[in-house]
Design an enzyme around this catalytic site. Structure first.
Site, PDB file in Angstrom:
ATOM      1  N   SER A   1       0.842  -1.196   0.000  1.00 13.22           N
ATOM      2  CA  SER A   1       0.000   0.000   0.000  1.00 13.22           C
ATOM      3  C   SER A   1       0.879   1.249   0.000  1.00 13.22           C
ATOM      4  O   SER A   1       2.097   1.169   0.111  1.00 13.22           O
ATOM      5  CB  SER A   1      -0.914  -0.004   1.223  1.00 13.22           C
ATOM      6  OG  SER A   1      -1.862  -1.042   1.116  1.00 13.22           O
TER       7      SER A   1
ATOM      8  N   HIS B   1       0.627   3.520  -2.525  1.00 10.00           N
ATOM      9  CA  HIS B   1       0.732   3.996  -3.905  1.00 10.00           C
ATOM     10  C   HIS B   1      -0.623   4.432  -4.452  1.00 10.00           C
ATOM     11  O   HIS B   1      -0.786   4.581  -5.662  1.00 10.00           O
ATOM     12  CB  HIS B   1       1.288   2.896  -4.807  1.00 10.00           C
ATOM     13  CG  HIS B   1       2.558   2.303  -4.327  1.00 10.00           C
ATOM     14  ND1 HIS B   1       3.688   3.057  -4.115  1.00 10.00           N
ATOM     15  CD2 HIS B   1       2.888   1.037  -3.988  1.00 10.00           C
ATOM     16  CE1 HIS B   1       4.660   2.269  -3.677  1.00 10.00           C
ATOM     17  NE2 HIS B   1       4.197   1.042  -3.573  1.00 10.00           N
TER      18      HIS B   1
ATOM     19  N   HIS C   1       9.044   3.661  -3.663  1.00 13.57           N
ATOM     20  CA  HIS C   1       9.039   3.372  -2.226  1.00 13.57           C
ATOM     21  C   HIS C   1      10.074   4.233  -1.534  1.00 13.57           C
ATOM     22  O   HIS C   1      10.542   3.912  -0.445  1.00 13.57           O
ATOM     23  CB  HIS C   1       9.404   1.914  -1.944  1.00 13.57           C
ATOM     24  CG  HIS C   1       8.587   0.944  -2.701  1.00 13.57           C
ATOM     25  ND1 HIS C   1       8.920   0.530  -3.959  1.00 13.57           N
ATOM     26  CD2 HIS C   1       7.423   0.324  -2.393  1.00 13.57           C
ATOM     27  CE1 HIS C   1       7.998  -0.334  -4.385  1.00 13.57           C
ATOM     28  NE2 HIS C   1       7.087  -0.471  -3.460  1.00 13.57           N
TER      29      HIS C   1
END
Ligand SMILES: Nc1ncnc2c1ncn2[C@@H]1O[C@H](COP(=O)(O)OP(=O)(O)O)[C@@H](O)[C@H]1O
Ligand SMILES: Nc1ncnc2c1ncn2[C@@H]1O[C@H](COP(=O)(O)OP(=O)(O)O)[C@@H](O)[C@H]1O
Ligand SMILES: [Mg+2]
Ligand SMILES: [Mg+2]
Ligand SMILES: [Mg+2]
Ligand SMILES: [Mg+2]
Lengths: 333, 211, 333, 211
Positions: C55, C57, C219
């Protein structure tokens, strides 16, 4: 301050130029004076809807130009109302013979500049009506303020009035519906961080690492109170309280719940707010029948969010559901 | 001694210069209780005025200069200050239309009309913490100085002195108009940016004569 | 770190719960194991498409669940691939008898967990094919790396493969088309600021006030190089260079230009990037015939953006234009 | 001396404890060259293992403990480490299926199978700057110690010592697998988080016997 910009004084012009290139199917742009109109403007026999204001709130208003919503948007410099010239030019460009509605957020500058433009348009025999949005419950609407500010609820006014105009309602009706949406919607926001205006290069205000600003405006104007950081659910409760108090939202009501991001807050957080807001409304017997979540009325890179609740009736629900084809809101047909 | 077109042109030029010099101060004042753009807005406006000043014909009267300033500010400043100052210069121009040399009475009319224009649009009264807090005492002082037999320069000078005081007097106030009104108690302790720019503009009107 | 969250360990669960409430017309959510499926899943006779990953994004991938795009999305913890269980469960939930396509971004964790889930699904007689997206040109695709990362181009793969599945192409065809989109798209990103993972509470890396990271991953993984801040146009040139070099984009080509925000960068800046990117492409004789601008593959609150260029042919253009009804992308029908 | 179910259970318990203690260190290592979640992931996994440990029946053999760890890690860790460690424990379980008391040969099989499982999934070789850089020397040392007639404890001890060295040896390397491979030269000077967690887990296997 790091920003993906070139010369700070070209921010608006370059951004609008990019917008025009990206959405040539939906809009055309006039560069001097600067405004954005839907590609097929003016639409004969349809009320034209013009909105505008300082830039930095994107997608408000340019992102809402297109069938079913705005006919034109007039972007001023960042956080500064446009002058009457481009407003007048946009008004003329969208006049299809059925008159033009100005949707204006309640800030002294916006009101005055749109007022002048409307006067000038009337002199050119264009029938102009204005609706001033003022959904922000953080500001007391009294003799002792400039009145409530127009914030994210403006998006809902634009969508619903746009749908009314698209089905060829006349100017008085479109104006009445816009007024009704404005009178049925209440909003309040929170900022976790200030925003940085390109030409200023400095934050608009300072918040400590554990401070947040409840009742923030969309230009980084300070809000009601500065408090220590709290969990999301507690913040939602603080925002919803004044919203629900202000307009008698009753058990049994149907509402549109709108969680709006200020620009720098990720979507994953916005849905956390939505969850709690829906829960609180459910506890009060209020049913969320329509929803909107995302960055729709922003404050540049500010981290924060606002919550708007719009009381729905059959007329507003039908118009909300009607097709809309803009770069930022799109559904139906 | 009369105020002529040379005075009007010099006033506008010095105004542009002073605003440019105080651009960032005005932004800072506005950042404290508004949205931080007042210097930016005024500087953009007066910069544009400078660019158009050559459009004023050689045989122009002062009102033509004021009208040029009015239309330029209206079409380039935006925000609250654009329409307010724009209307001020426009009403001032109307008040002295066609007059080549402004005497004491005309000087007072000019100032009064400017102030009235701002009130017409913005509906502020003294104590609302706006530019009107500088304009009202300035106009009162101008009227008094004329009654006491002052020259146009005396009148401008009295107005500028009173505007200085008026601008300072906004500091302790809570605002009731404009963006600062959203701040409530937190507006106290900050000078209103529009009152400050008014002070600077009225001072420039004197300084060009004095120099 | 200030975030609009409650307990950091509930971020994903609460956000997905809010998502489900806001988009009940489009999706259903399974809480244990956690996945999101389109409301009418499984669709008989249609290839099901499942994507997922860590999660943080959003709207990737849940925001792309709906007719014309994904049948299911499997959100892992923030920036951590989901385990095989929910992937398997989602795969079963969308199997309409025509097989299931997994769209997997190329990260070791995602690849391994989807691989296990696919093995388990095959054991339950579900025909599963996988397409690994790896559009990030910042990483050298060589024996000496884990290969290129899958970044924003994944959205284009999901949209176009989704359209193919919606018109009932068979599994082999949908997989071929997904592979083709992946092979025709190249991306590269820039970060102005790091992102802050909720449970970490600290930035993922540190950038000085005048530093930016070119070739950033989604990330907060560091990129190719750290440079001193530059104007937007220069940054666009840096990102487009490797993209255009990598795939022979030729004069006369038609492309989709996609400027993606990382989460914390306002739209006004994204369009400035779009403007320059379109200009550079035009100089090379490449025509932008489709465009997408917005926060579609984000990195929490990171400030920055990525540019993706997809070479279009008639097949891809038709599928791009096909109707899509998801919370984040919506047009047609 | 043999490794029994009591050993396996104690190893798992100490592993969970050590991982919890080093959660934030592992996150930090991973933040430097990855995405900062390795401690989080491992702690979530071993926390879940602890919750399920009571499912192991009283008459279980060590392979059943290992299988429980495997399936729990696979279904709760996610990321790269989940499938890799999950496969390691699964293959280790298979290598010693049904055996109640692990002798030296079984101990080596367990370690070798675990390592091979990781290689099967992740395809890393020594020098890629991954957990394999700890596993490979550990298995080599275990094999050598068994050949030299070591007990299971000797073998675990040799493996743990070699893993310590292997983890340290990742520091100067550039990575060729996993997220750190995106970093190129910038990965040098940082220890691989997976090699570090491997080191901690193998050390725990010894410590529970030694204590
Ligand atoms: N209603 C009003 N009447 C008189 N002056 C006003 C009024 N509202 C605002 N002002 C003046 O305008 C100034 C702000 O101008 P500016 O910053 O340029 O516009 P904006 O507030 O739109 O950003 C204030 O400092 C105040 O002096
Ligand atoms: N292909 C691979 N083979 C062996 N180990 C790997 C491989 N890829 C990654 N790893 C290990 O996984 C570790 C990272 O695990 P973790 O942070 O939990 O997962 P993620 O990278 O998905 O966030 C790395 O430090 C490395 O030791
Ligand atoms: Mg302003
Ligand atoms: Mg201002
Ligand atoms: Mg991870
Ligand atoms: Mg990691």
């Amino acid at each position: 301050m790091k920003k993906l910009i070139n010369d700070p004084s070209n921010v608006v012009a370059e951004s609008v130029a990019g917008f025009a290139l990206a959405h040539a199917d939906l809009v055309r742009v006039s560069n001097d004076p600067l405004f954005i109109v839907r590609a097929d403007a003016p639409v004969r026999g349809k009320v034209g809807i013009v909105s505008g204001g300082g830039s930095g709130h994107e997608p408000l208003h340019g992102g809402f130009v297109g069938p079913g919503m705005l006919d034109a948007a007039v972007p001023g410099p960042v956080f500064t109302s446009p002058t009457p010239d481009p407003i007048l030019a946009a008004t003329k460009a969208v006049d299809g013979g059925a008159g033009v509605l100005h949707i204006v957020k309640n800030y002294t500058g916006d009101v005055l500049n749109f007022e002048t433009a409307a006067d000038l348009a009337l002199m050119e025999d264009i029938d102009v009506r204005s609706v001033i949005t003022n959904d922000d419950v953080a500001v007391k609407d009294s003799l002792y303020t400039a009145g409530r500010r127009g914030v994210a609820g403006t998006v809902l006014v634009e969508k619903i009035a746009g749908a009314a105009a698209e089905r060829l309602d006349d100017l008085a009706t479109v104006a009445r519906i816009a007024e009704k949406v404005n009178s049925f919607v209440r909003s309040m926001g929170v900022a976790l961080t200030p925003c940085v205006v390109p030409h200023a290069g400095e934050p608009s205000f300072i918040l400590a690492e554990d401070e947040i600003e409840i009742g923030i405006g969309i230009h980084g104007e300070p809000g009601r109170e500065r408090i220590t950081m709290e969990p999301a659910d507690a913040i939602v409760d603080r925002l919803l309280g004044p919203i629900l108090e202000d307009l008698p939202f009753d058990s049994g009501d149907e509402v549109l719940l709108f969680v709006n991001g200020m620009g720098g807050t990720p979507q994953i957080e916005l849905y956390i707010l939505f969850r709690r807001a829906a829960e609180v409304l459910a506890e009060r017997g209020i049913t969320v029948t329509r929803s909107l979540v995302g960055n729709y009325t922003t404050s540049l890179d500010m981290q924060g969010a606002s919550i708007s609740v719009l009381k729905l009736d059959a007329e507003l629900t039908t118009l909300w559901d009607a097709p809309v084809q803009t770069s930022a809101l799109r559904w139906g047909k | 001694m009369y105020l002529t077109t040379a005075w009007a042109l010099a006033w506008v030029r010095l105004s542009a210069q002073v605003i440019a010099e105080h651009r960032s101060d005005l932004n800072t004042l506005d950042r404290e209780i508004g949205d931080g753009d007042h210097g930016e807005n005024m500087d953009r406006g007066f910069g544009a005025v400078m660019g158009r000043l050559s459009d004023v014909s050689d045989d122009a009267v002062p009102s033509e200069v004021l009208k040029l300033v009015a239309s330029t500010l209206i079409s380039t400043v935006g925000g609250a200050a654009g329409p307010l100052y724009g209307t001020a210069y426009l009403k001032a121009a109307i008040a002295v239309t066609g007059v080549a040399e402004l005497d004491a009475a005309a000087t007072v009319s000019l100032l009064t009309a400017a102030r009235d224009g701002i009130v017409l649009r913005g509906k502020a009264v003294t104590g609302d913490k706006t530019m009107i807090d500088a304009w009202n005492p300035a106009v009162d002082a101008a009227v008094a100085r004329q009654a006491a037999g002052g020259t146009p320069l005396d009148i401008l000078s009295a107005a500028a002195d009173a505007a200085d005081q008026g601008a300072i007097a906004t500091e302790p106030l809570v605002a009731r108009k404009g963006r600062a009104s959203y701040l409530g108690e937190r507006a106290r302790g900050h000078r209103d940016p529009g009152a400050e720019s008014t002070r600077l503009l009225l001072r420039a009107a004197v300084d060009v004569v004095a120099v």
